[in-house]
Design an enzyme around this catalytic site. Sequence first.
Site, short mmCIF file in Angstrom:
data_model
loop_
_atom_site.label_atom_id
_atom_site.label_comp_id
_atom_site.label_asym_id
_atom_site.label_seq_id
_atom_site.Cartn_x
_atom_site.Cartn_y
_atom_site.Cartn_z
N VAL A 1 36.04 31.77 77.22
CA VAL A 1 34.57 31.80 77.33
C VAL A 1 33.95 32.22 76.00
O VAL A 1 33.01 31.58 75.52
CB VAL A 1 34.12 32.74 78.47
CG1 VAL A 1 32.60 32.84 78.49
CG2 VAL A 1 34.63 32.24 79.80
N LYS B 1 40.55 42.73 71.00
CA LYS B 1 41.57 43.76 71.20
C LYS B 1 42.71 43.61 70.20
O LYS B 1 43.17 44.55 69.61
CB LYS B 1 42.11 43.67 72.63
CG LYS B 1 41.77 44.91 73.42
CD LYS B 1 42.39 45.09 74.79
CE LYS B 1 43.15 43.98 75.42
NZ LYS B 1 43.02 44.04 76.89
N LYS C 1 32.24 39.54 86.79
CA LYS C 1 31.87 39.72 88.20
C LYS C 1 32.47 40.98 88.82
O LYS C 1 31.82 41.66 89.58
CB LYS C 1 32.30 38.52 89.02
CG LYS C 1 33.64 37.98 88.62
CD LYS C 1 33.57 36.47 88.39
CE LYS C 1 34.80 36.01 87.67
NZ LYS C 1 34.64 34.70 87.08
N GLU D 1 24.07 35.53 84.87
CA GLU D 1 24.15 34.27 85.61
C GLU D 1 25.56 33.68 85.58
O GLU D 1 26.02 33.06 86.53
CB GLU D 1 23.15 33.28 85.01
CG GLU D 1 22.98 31.99 85.77
CD GLU D 1 22.37 32.19 87.16
OE1 GLU D 1 23.14 32.08 88.12
OE2 GLU D 1 21.17 32.45 87.28
N ILE E 1 25.89 26.82 87.76
CA ILE E 1 24.84 26.69 88.79
C ILE E 1 23.91 27.90 88.69
O ILE E 1 24.37 29.03 88.82
CB ILE E 1 25.44 26.64 90.21
CG1 ILE E 1 26.50 25.55 90.33
CG2 ILE E 1 24.34 26.45 91.25
CD1 ILE E 1 27.19 25.50 91.69
N GLU F 1 44.95 31.19 87.55
CA GLU F 1 45.62 32.09 86.62
C GLU F 1 47.12 32.14 86.93
O GLU F 1 47.55 31.81 88.03
CB GLU F 1 45.05 33.51 86.78
CG GLU F 1 43.55 33.60 86.68
CD GLU F 1 43.04 33.38 85.27
OE1 GLU F 1 43.80 33.66 84.31
OE2 GLU F 1 41.92 32.89 85.10
N ASP G 1 37.99 37.63 93.98
CA ASP G 1 36.98 37.08 93.07
C ASP G 1 35.73 36.66 93.84
O ASP G 1 34.60 36.95 93.44
CB ASP G 1 37.58 35.89 92.32
CG ASP G 1 36.58 35.22 91.41
OD1 ASP G 1 36.32 35.78 90.32
OD2 ASP G 1 36.03 34.16 91.77
N LYS H 1 31.76 38.26 93.64
CA LYS H 1 30.54 37.50 93.38
C LYS H 1 29.54 37.68 94.53
O LYS H 1 28.34 37.81 94.32
CB LYS H 1 30.87 36.02 93.21
CG LYS H 1 31.65 35.73 91.94
CD LYS H 1 32.25 34.32 91.98
CE LYS H 1 33.03 34.01 90.72
NZ LYS H 1 33.88 32.80 90.88
N GLY I 1 35.39 27.66 83.88
CA GLY I 1 35.76 26.91 82.69
C GLY I 1 34.97 27.40 81.50
O GLY I 1 33.90 27.99 81.63
#
Lengths: 418, 418
Positions: A17, A41, A99, A123, A130, A184, A195, A199, A297
């Site tokens: 990201v 890191k 999150k 967001e 979205i 993952e 996860d 959220k 992604g």
Amino acid sequence: MDAHKQLTLGLFGFGVVGEGLYKALRLTPSLNATIKKICIKNPSKQRNAPDALFTTEKDELLYDSDINVIVEVIDDSEAAFEIVSIALKNGKAVVSASKKMIAEHLSELLELQQTTGESFLYEAAACASIPVIRNLEEYYDNDLLHSIKAIVNGSTNFILTKMFEESLDFKQALILAQQLGFAESNPSLDVEGFDAVNKWTFLLTHAYGIIDNPNNIVFTGIQNIQSSDAAVAKEKHYHIKLVAQAQKLSNGKVAAFVLPQFIKHEDHLAFVRNEYNGVVIESGFADKQFFYGKGAGSFPTASAVLSDISALRYGYHYEYKKLYHHKPNELTHDFYVKAYVSFDDLKYVPRESFEWIEEWHAVEDRKYLIGVIHFNELLTKSWWRENRVSLILAPEPVIEDVELRKLKKKSLELAGVI
Amino acid sequence: MDAHKQLTLGLFGFGVVGEGLYKALRLTPSLNATIKKICIKNPSKQRNAPDALFTTEKDELLYDSDINVIVEVIDDSEAAFEIVSIALKNGKAVVSASKKMIAEHLSELLELQQTTGESFLYEAAACASIPVIRNLEEYYDNDLLHSIKAIVNGSTNFILTKMFEESLDFKQALILAQQLGFAESNPSLDVEGFDAVNKWTFLLTHAYGIIDNPNNIVFTGIQNIQSSDAAVAKEKHYHIKLVAQAQKLSNGKVAAFVLPQFIKHEDHLAFVRNEYNGVVIESGFADKQFFYGKGAGSFPTASAVLSDISALRYGYHYEYKKLYHHKPNELTHDFYVKAYVSFDDLKYVPRESFEWIEEWHAVEDRKYLIGVIHFNELLTKSWWRENRVSLILAPEPVIEDVELRKLKKKSLELAGVI
């Protein structure tokens, strides 16, 4: 922050990201935002950006008065929380995609926003590209939101799609997801629903003003779903999806959970296949709205971060209108759900957990029943999470108290008990 | 307007939308908005609201200093423009649902907003309950918007769905739409594409900063589509939709039009059936976003008006960021499209309008060809609008100049000309 101000960014994290964002920023000069420093890191890794940008000293970003925005896209949620706290206290706006951190520190983050007055936007943390938070916050900002139902985890949706459409079993589908980069190497965060419930925790805040701990929201993942469950779903013309749902009951309280669910073909969520996400918002008068897009992604997540950065130029911040400007709604576990439960042996499924049972299928190797359960059973008992059992909610699973009594009476009459 | 201010509304129009709004407001006390007066044309009609609310004198609303918001949901676009102008000049915020008025007076309305500083919101004017303007304005507020492709007219989509799925011919489908209330008794505004191009005019402003006259945007409706066209589409595994499209070309200019188009099964817009609307936004990095919902009707439209009213409590106004804060994009007709054209007789289709022709089908009663046309031909010629001809764009219809030369060369080579 002044409108249209030049933004100077300090970026934490340069994984998929972070690097996506770095590239995206270079392609959008109109944003008027530049990265001054990137904190990482491991300094020895080869990276696609000038060496001078990188540091391992977080204070070089957090205490640089030139930097007015901290963007945080790291994996470690405790480190992320520390970064965000210091940044806000130091008068910097923050954009985050973490999150887990947001779900676990929600109350503290709300307080930090109130005391510092700084913007904290995230967001990218839910459904990536979205704009679900922004729309809940700005467009569905009144008390008319009846329900919100969403697929918020792309990995599990990819696996379910492959199990369903290509008749792969869970393990095969998981391996395929890993090979394609949709899961993952340690997939349990996704697969077991952590996860998704993270959220859901803060989406409930924007939707209903609910602030609760992820532990208090009933959830599971798709780890127990069998090929035989997919076969039953097909027979009944259903899909199976991991659905995050919240629904206002007639008493004004909100039923909310993240559980596998049978979805009818004509349901909007049936359209959501593979690694995509989708959100169906039902509000008074507006009927159903459906939002669909890539939920994960590098670039989809970076694009959400970009939109947050862009909004900072206009001093945008979340107002948490449902929490501060309305009477917040309350989470409840006092309702019923209709569920399909499959099992190897009936001894794993306590009969007394069910209000009543509508269907029995005991002939096959993998047996199943369809029955109605008080939701508190799911909160307090764990038999339904065991790996010999798989629980999938029926379409339109929520049954309210009054409704239940009527249905129960009818069902007992039919059974000749009354 | 102060944040969270009490809103006192003056409402123009009490048709289906006006009455829907009246009911919706009574059910959302949290909005803190009350209707003080409703202006109507015909005082003798029986109405479901107290008599004392109604007046036929527009000045009773426009010059009442208690009223700080004018909501305008009338049919007459010239009267609507007068109302909106006076209201803004008198220091009132305005919410409108009049697409025709907005499209036709776009420049004047922009100027009025600038000179008065008052909010003018009109989310209800495009795609009703889908928050398309708000998302283009706030979320896709940078210069990364590649394309936007939408079904913005529910009546025509309903008719096409019925022609396609139930093999009705155009007239039968139109009558059914009228019986169910999805088409007006005088349907030409919808059927011939005027309604869609009006909406597209101002959506182009929010998407790309383009301000142009609806007359300068190439459009038609579905009035010439034949059952035989639907049959060809089915054969090719396509749907037919009336698609409003805008696409940034590699030179930075924007190709935009409203035309019938073949849509592949896997296209998001194929999901949009019957009276629904849908919008697909393709932006850099975010891939495709799909928004779907009801595009018309009393309550969906009222819900969009409600959201605008609600936004006024926080002093929201459109910033027209693409227009004022970026370099606005320019509309161009200098590109090519690939199109299917069916006809009774070839004499109605000028051969010289085509760059080249890829397919000929001259055996059936209704003949057709597939070819490539310079878009300027569609702007300046009218043969393709005549009722003996029906033009439907191919999927991914836009072909840029450079690309064309390559394709043309290849096609001529294949034909053995070179």
